[in-house]
Scaffold this motif. Structure first.
Motif, short mmCIF file in Angstrom:
data_model
loop_
_atom_site.label_atom_id
_atom_site.label_comp_id
_atom_site.label_asym_id
_atom_site.label_seq_id
_atom_site.Cartn_x
_atom_site.Cartn_y
_atom_site.Cartn_z
N GLY A 81 -4.32 -6.87 -2.57
CA GLY A 81 -4.86 -5.52 -2.73
C GLY A 81 -6.30 -5.53 -2.24
O GLY A 81 -6.95 -6.59 -2.21
N SER A 82 -6.80 -4.36 -1.85
CA SER A 82 -8.20 -4.34 -1.40
C SER A 82 -9.13 -4.64 -2.57
O SER A 82 -10.28 -5.03 -2.39
CB SER A 82 -8.53 -3.00 -0.75
N ILE A 83 -8.62 -4.51 -3.79
CA ILE A 83 -9.46 -4.76 -4.97
C ILE A 83 -9.98 -6.20 -4.97
O ILE A 83 -11.10 -6.47 -5.43
CB ILE A 83 -8.67 -4.47 -6.27
N ASN A 153 -13.40 9.90 0.03
CA ASN A 153 -13.80 9.48 -1.32
C ASN A 153 -12.67 9.72 -2.32
O ASN A 153 -11.85 10.61 -2.16
CB ASN A 153 -15.05 10.27 -1.74
N ASN A 154 -12.64 8.89 -3.32
CA ASN A 154 -11.74 9.06 -4.45
C ASN A 154 -12.62 9.25 -5.69
O ASN A 154 -13.46 8.40 -5.94
CB ASN A 154 -10.88 7.78 -4.62
N PRO A 155 -12.55 10.35 -6.41
CA PRO A 155 -11.44 11.30 -6.52
C PRO A 155 -11.61 12.61 -5.75
O PRO A 155 -10.77 13.50 -5.90
CB PRO A 155 -11.44 11.62 -8.02
N ILE A 181 -17.38 0.01 3.76
CA ILE A 181 -16.69 1.31 3.86
C ILE A 181 -15.24 1.08 3.44
O ILE A 181 -14.51 0.32 4.08
CB ILE A 181 -16.82 1.93 5.26
N ASP A 182 -14.89 1.68 2.33
CA ASP A 182 -13.57 1.52 1.74
C ASP A 182 -12.67 2.63 2.29
O ASP A 182 -12.81 3.79 1.91
CB ASP A 182 -13.72 1.59 0.21
N GLU A 183 -11.76 2.24 3.19
CA GLU A 183 -10.87 3.22 3.83
C GLU A 183 -9.46 3.19 3.21
O GLU A 183 -8.47 3.40 3.91
CB GLU A 183 -10.80 2.94 5.34
N ARG A 211 -9.25 -1.98 3.83
CA ARG A 211 -8.02 -1.20 3.95
C ARG A 211 -7.04 -1.61 2.86
O ARG A 211 -7.01 -2.78 2.46
CB ARG A 211 -7.36 -1.46 5.31
N SER A 212 -6.22 -0.67 2.44
CA SER A 212 -5.20 -0.96 1.43
C SER A 212 -3.84 -0.63 2.02
O SER A 212 -3.67 0.40 2.65
CB SER A 212 -5.45 -0.08 0.21
N LEU A 213 -2.87 -1.52 1.83
CA LEU A 213 -1.49 -1.19 2.21
C LEU A 213 -0.71 -0.71 1.00
O LEU A 213 0.41 -0.23 1.11
CB LEU A 213 -0.79 -2.41 2.82
N THR A 214 -1.30 -0.86 -0.17
CA THR A 214 -0.54 -0.56 -1.39
C THR A 214 -0.32 0.94 -1.59
O THR A 214 0.67 1.34 -2.18
CB THR A 214 -1.22 -1.13 -2.65
N LYS A 215 -1.25 1.73 -1.10
CA LYS A 215 -1.13 3.17 -1.30
C LYS A 215 -0.26 3.81 -0.23
O LYS A 215 0.70 4.50 -0.51
CB LYS A 215 -2.52 3.81 -1.31
N LEU A 222 3.14 -4.61 -5.66
CA LEU A 222 3.19 -5.88 -4.94
C LEU A 222 1.79 -6.37 -4.58
O LEU A 222 1.52 -7.55 -4.59
CB LEU A 222 4.03 -5.68 -3.67
N ARG A 223 0.88 -5.44 -4.24
CA ARG A 223 -0.54 -5.69 -3.98
C ARG A 223 -0.78 -6.28 -2.58
O ARG A 223 -0.43 -7.41 -2.30
CB ARG A 223 -1.17 -6.67 -5.01
N LEU A 224 -1.36 -5.49 -1.72
CA LEU A 224 -1.68 -5.97 -0.38
C LEU A 224 -2.82 -5.13 0.22
O LEU A 224 -2.76 -3.90 0.19
CB LEU A 224 -0.44 -5.88 0.51
C1 LIG Z 1 -11.01 3.92 -3.39
C2 LIG Z 1 -10.14 2.78 -3.78
N1 LIG Z 1 -10.31 1.60 -3.16
C3 LIG Z 1 -9.54 0.54 -3.48
C4 LIG Z 1 -8.57 0.62 -4.44
C5 LIG Z 1 -7.74 -0.59 -4.75
O1 LIG Z 1 -6.57 -0.54 -4.01
P1 LIG Z 1 -5.56 -1.76 -3.85
O2 LIG Z 1 -4.30 -1.33 -4.48
O3 LIG Z 1 -5.44 -1.98 -2.37
O4 LIG Z 1 -6.18 -2.95 -4.52
C6 LIG Z 1 -8.36 1.83 -5.11
C7 LIG Z 1 -7.31 1.95 -6.14
O5 LIG Z 1 -7.10 2.98 -6.72
C8 LIG Z 1 -9.16 2.94 -4.76
O6 LIG Z 1 -9.02 4.12 -5.36
#
Ligand SMILES: Cc1ncc(COP(=O)(O)O)c(C=O)c1O
Length: 359
Positions: A81-83, A153-155, A181-183, A211-215, A222-224
């Protein structure tokens, strides 16, 4: 019913605390199309992947992503996960002070604090739809070692124009400041080509793109994820990463998901159409104020209702819908909630349920 979770998507906690066997989860922003078509066949014979250690370097996945982005494998680090990278990067940089925009995904701030950083926050003004000029960020860079931006941006779903972000990259590079930069949600916007800074990150001294593949590929369980930066930065981050943090199943599934050529366009069409449906339906109700967002979710404010977001969340749960109460976002209060964009019948059901709760 105590249903507040730190993040959206904690369906396990909520179903067990509320005694529900099924909920429709609007609280996590996951692609409603579910797994891409190629994933299930790739899982045939997956037991083999469980017997051995995973490839610690994720060679095939890196090669595939490198080709897609027109960069080299050594400019990519695959993560659980990008986390995982959100937590590793501050450990590498050890910033004394980090700049964060609020409201935003709280883990960026938490990860910086854990690595000993002080935090400077910039509030995104609600009056301007949570938009801010990049010049206003550049004006706050004094004493900062790391800046984190989420795009979109989230949210809030607000997307920074690419040209503005490039001027922020230049300003950070000039001052020796790191920029993340979190994409994570950029793929959903349909503007990924125009806005993504991956190629810039591959050659920059200071920019790291996540980058996140999980969303987008609905692999949240699974987390990627992956990060892109210049090869020296990637090598240093790789040294900090625990070995085998990306399991083999995630690697196999990730490769299969990326091969589905129809899924991205189909997903973006669905999201764009359904976001518009939700936007129209929410805007028609004078007790609700949705904020325009470019991603697969909408931030909404309760303006003329006696309910707050937490009360609305609890009432909706009785109909089986889980929304994200945004009370715990710094910069928001208990009048804000967030909805993921889901399939038509689910979105229509949620809108009906919201109207019933508010009437
Ligand atoms: C802005 C943002 N970045 C990263 C993540 C983490 O994502 P990942 O599932 O790839 O770890 C989240 C999860 O909600 C998110 O909202």
């Amino acid at each position: 019913m105590p249903v507040i979770s730190e993040h959206g998507g904690n369906i396990y906690k909520i179903t067990s605390e509320c005694g529900l066997d099924h909920i429709i989860d609007f609280s996590a922003n996951i692609n409603p199309l579910g797994l891409p078509a190629g994933v299930r066949p790739a899982l045939n014979g997956y037991e083999e992947a469980l017997l051995h250690y995973p490839d610690p370097d994720c060679i095939k996945l890196k090669e595939d992503l490198a080709k897609r982005h027109g960069i080299t494998s050594n400019q990519i680090l695959i993560s659980n996960g990008s986390i995982e990278l959100i937590y590793l990067i501050p450990q590498l940089i050890k910033p004394e002070q980090s700049l964060i925009l609020v409201p935003g995904f709280s883990e960026l701030e938490k990860a910086c604090r854990l690595s000993g950083s002080r935090i400077k926050r910039i509030s995104l003004p609600e009056a301007s739809g949570f938009c801010i000029e990049v010049a206003d960020i550049i004006a706050q860079l004094e004493g900062i070692r790391l800046v984190s931006i989420i795009n979109p941006n989230n949210p809030t779903g607000v997307l920074f124009p690419a040209a503005e972000l490039l001027s922020l990259v230049a300003a950070c590079e000039k001052r020796g400041i790191w920029l993340i930069i979190d994409e994570a949600f950029l793929d959903f916007t349909g503007t990924a080509g125009e806005y993504n800074l991956i190629n810039k990150a591959a050659e920059s001294e200071k920019l790291i793109v996540l980058r996140s593949l999980t969303k987008f590929y609905a692999l949240a369980g699974l987390r990627l994820g992956y990060g892109v930066a210049n090869s020296k930065v990637i090598a240093k981050l790789a040294m900090l990463k625990p070995p085998w943090s990306v399991n083999q199943l995630a690697q196999v599934v990730g490769l299969a998901a990326l091969k589905d050529n129809d899924y991205p366009a189909e997903s973006r069409r669905l999201i764009s159409r359904e976001r518009q449906y939700l936007w129209d339906a929410l805007s028609q109700d004078t007790r609700l104020k949705p904020y325009p967002g470019a991603a697969n979710y909408l931030l909404v404010r309760l303006i003329g209702s006696s309910l707050n977001a937490s009360q609305l969340q609890k009432r909706l749960l009785t109909s089986g819908y889980l929304i994200r109460d945004c009370t715990n976002f710094v910069g928001l209060d208990n009048s804000f909630f967030r909805l993921a964009v889901r399939k038509p019948e689910e979105n229509q059901g949620l809108i009906r349920a919201i109207r019933e709760c508010l009437s």
